[in-house]
Design a protein around this motif. Structure first.
Motif, short mmCIF file in Angstrom:
data_model
loop_
_atom_site.label_atom_id
_atom_site.label_comp_id
_atom_site.label_asym_id
_atom_site.label_seq_id
_atom_site.Cartn_x
_atom_site.Cartn_y
_atom_site.Cartn_z
N SER A 3 0.81 -1.20 0.08
CA SER A 3 -0.16 0.18 0.01
C SER A 3 0.79 1.28 0.00
CB SER A 3 -0.72 0.04 1.42
OG SER A 3 -0.08 -0.01 2.38
N GLY A 4 2.23 1.20 0.50
CA GLY A 4 3.10 2.38 0.55
C GLY A 4 4.47 1.98 0.26
N ALA B 22 3.09 8.54 -6.41
CA ALA B 22 1.65 8.72 -6.21
C ALA B 22 0.99 7.78 -7.07
CB ALA B 22 1.42 10.10 -6.25
N ALA B 23 1.19 7.65 -8.18
CA ALA B 23 0.29 6.65 -9.07
C ALA B 23 0.46 5.40 -8.84
CB ALA B 23 0.87 6.95 -10.58
N ARG B 24 1.80 4.93 -8.05
CA ARG B 24 2.13 3.47 -7.77
C ARG B 24 1.49 3.16 -6.34
NH1 ARG B 24 7.40 4.55 -9.85
NH2 ARG B 24 8.32 4.79 -7.58
N TYR B 25 1.15 4.37 -5.53
CA TYR B 25 0.76 3.93 -4.26
C TYR B 25 -0.41 5.05 -4.02
CZ TYR B 25 5.37 1.99 -3.80
OH TYR B 25 6.60 1.21 -3.84
N PRO B 26 -1.58 4.65 -4.84
CA PRO B 26 -2.64 5.83 -4.73
C PRO B 26 -3.23 5.72 -3.11
CG PRO B 26 -3.22 3.68 -5.76
CD PRO B 26 -1.78 3.75 -5.65
N ALA C 52 -0.10 10.71 0.20
CA ALA C 52 -1.11 11.66 -0.14
C ALA C 52 -0.92 12.78 0.95
CB ALA C 52 -2.42 11.14 0.27
N ALA C 53 -0.46 12.59 2.18
CA ALA C 53 -0.16 13.78 2.77
C ALA C 53 1.02 14.59 2.44
CB ALA C 53 0.07 13.36 4.57
N LEU C 54 2.10 13.77 2.18
CA LEU C 54 3.12 14.59 1.43
C LEU C 54 3.04 15.50 0.30
CD1 LEU C 54 6.37 15.09 1.45
CD2 LEU C 54 6.75 13.15 0.18
N VAL C 55 2.07 14.91 -0.58
CA VAL C 55 1.53 15.64 -1.79
C VAL C 55 0.87 16.97 -1.41
CG1 VAL C 55 0.39 15.88 -3.84
CG2 VAL C 55 2.02 13.59 -3.20
N GLY C 56 -0.12 16.77 -0.36
CA GLY C 56 -0.92 17.74 0.02
C GLY C 56 -0.09 18.96 0.75
N ASP C 57 1.00 18.23 1.58
CA ASP C 57 1.73 19.55 2.15
C ASP C 57 2.50 20.33 1.17
OD1 ASP C 57 0.75 18.68 4.63
OD2 ASP C 57 2.86 17.71 5.11
N LEU C 58 2.98 19.74 0.03
CA LEU C 58 3.90 20.43 -1.06
C LEU C 58 3.03 21.30 -1.84
CD1 LEU C 58 6.16 17.26 -2.26
CD2 LEU C 58 6.74 19.28 -0.81
#
Length: 283
Positions: A96-97, A187-191, A197-203
């Motif tokens: 999952s991650g 992000a596509a490999r671990y949707p 998701a939190a890292l992408v959101g923070d960035l």
């Protein structure tokens, strides 16, 4: 489900485990090699009758919980666990991650590189492991919290950008663009991974530059063959940058080396002596 292959595989794995390996007494009357069927069943939290039927190629398809219990009881490796799932007709689900566990052989490799700075990065650019020279050249990672050891946060976010670092890459913009594209693919490999998701959101919320790069939907990355690092004590150091992929863990080993006979080689030797000490402490 290949019942006969599954039965043979289970027997072979059971027979290789000594009772003492799992904390069981050998006993004077043990005639079978390895564990008994009832012992595996007990360790796997399933009935002896069902496990016996698995080894006799008479059982129905086992559930994911049963496979997990059997894999744990038989102390299967990752490759053996995947093989077990395929034999049972239930291919293992992808993780999952991203993995954060670094193999011991890779940790040993880092320590066998006394003249090179080496570190291991996760798929999300988190520094998972490093050797002493990497700490002296890049940053004292042991003094940083886990979020602060993420290179994407270094590249895009305040107060992480430049905070408590021992170096500033001269090609920081190139790295930032490459890292953002890499994260898009991750992000596509671990949707379904909440940390990704939190890292992408923070960035996205903390960096307009990252948001612009993210919205471009680029996934192509270009390797940096050399890198110039400005160290506060030594000054600019130009090193070769080689990246080795650890495919089964979705990790990378990054190795910085100097060309023989160059000033950079002497600078790295000096850093190996200085370590992570700072020379800017007021007298």
């Amino acid at each position: 489900m290949d019942r006969h292959e599954l039965a043979g595989f289970l027997r072979s794995r059971r027979e290789r485990i000594a009772p003492g390996d799992v904390g069981l007494p050998a006993g004077p009357r043990r005639r079978t090699p390895g564990l008994r069927r009832e012992e595996v069943a007990q360790l796997a939290y399933i009935s002896t009758e069902y496990y016996t039927r698995l080894e006799q190629a008479r059982a129905p398809r086992p559930s994911g919980e049963v496979l997990a219990g059997v894999a744990r009881a038989l102390r299967l490796t990752d490759a053996e666990r995947d093989h077990l799932h395929h034999l049972a007709g239930a291919p293992p689900a992808p993780p999952s991650g991203p993995s954060r566990e670094v193999r011991q052989s890779i940790l040993d490799l880092l320590q066998r590189l006394p003249q090179a700075a080496g570190m291991v990065l996760s798929a999300t650019q988190e520094v998972l492991a490093w050797n002493d020279l990497a700490a002296a050249l890049v940053a004292d990672f042991s003094a940083l919290s886990r979020p602060e050891r993420n290179l994407l946060r270094w590249a895009f976010l305040e107060p992480h950008r430049g905070q408590r670092l021992l170096q500033v890459p001269a090609d920081a913009e190139t790295f930032a663009h490459s890292a953002a594209r890499h994260l898009r693919a991750v992000a596509a490999r671990y949707p379904d991974d909440p940390e990704v998701a939190a890292l992408v959101g923070d960035l996205l919320s903390g960096s307009a530059e990252f948001a612009r790069l993210w919205n471009a939907h680029e996934v192509r990355t270009e390797p940096a063959l050399t890198k110039t690092i400005t160290h506060p004590l030594i000054g600019p150091i130009t090193v070769n940058c080689d990246v080795l992929d650890i495919a089964d863990r979705d990790q990378q080993v990054v190795i910085y080396t100097a060309e023989p006979g160059t000033p950079a080689q002497e600078q790295l030797r000096l850093l190996s002596v200085i370590g992570t000490q700072r020379m800017d402490v007021p007298g």
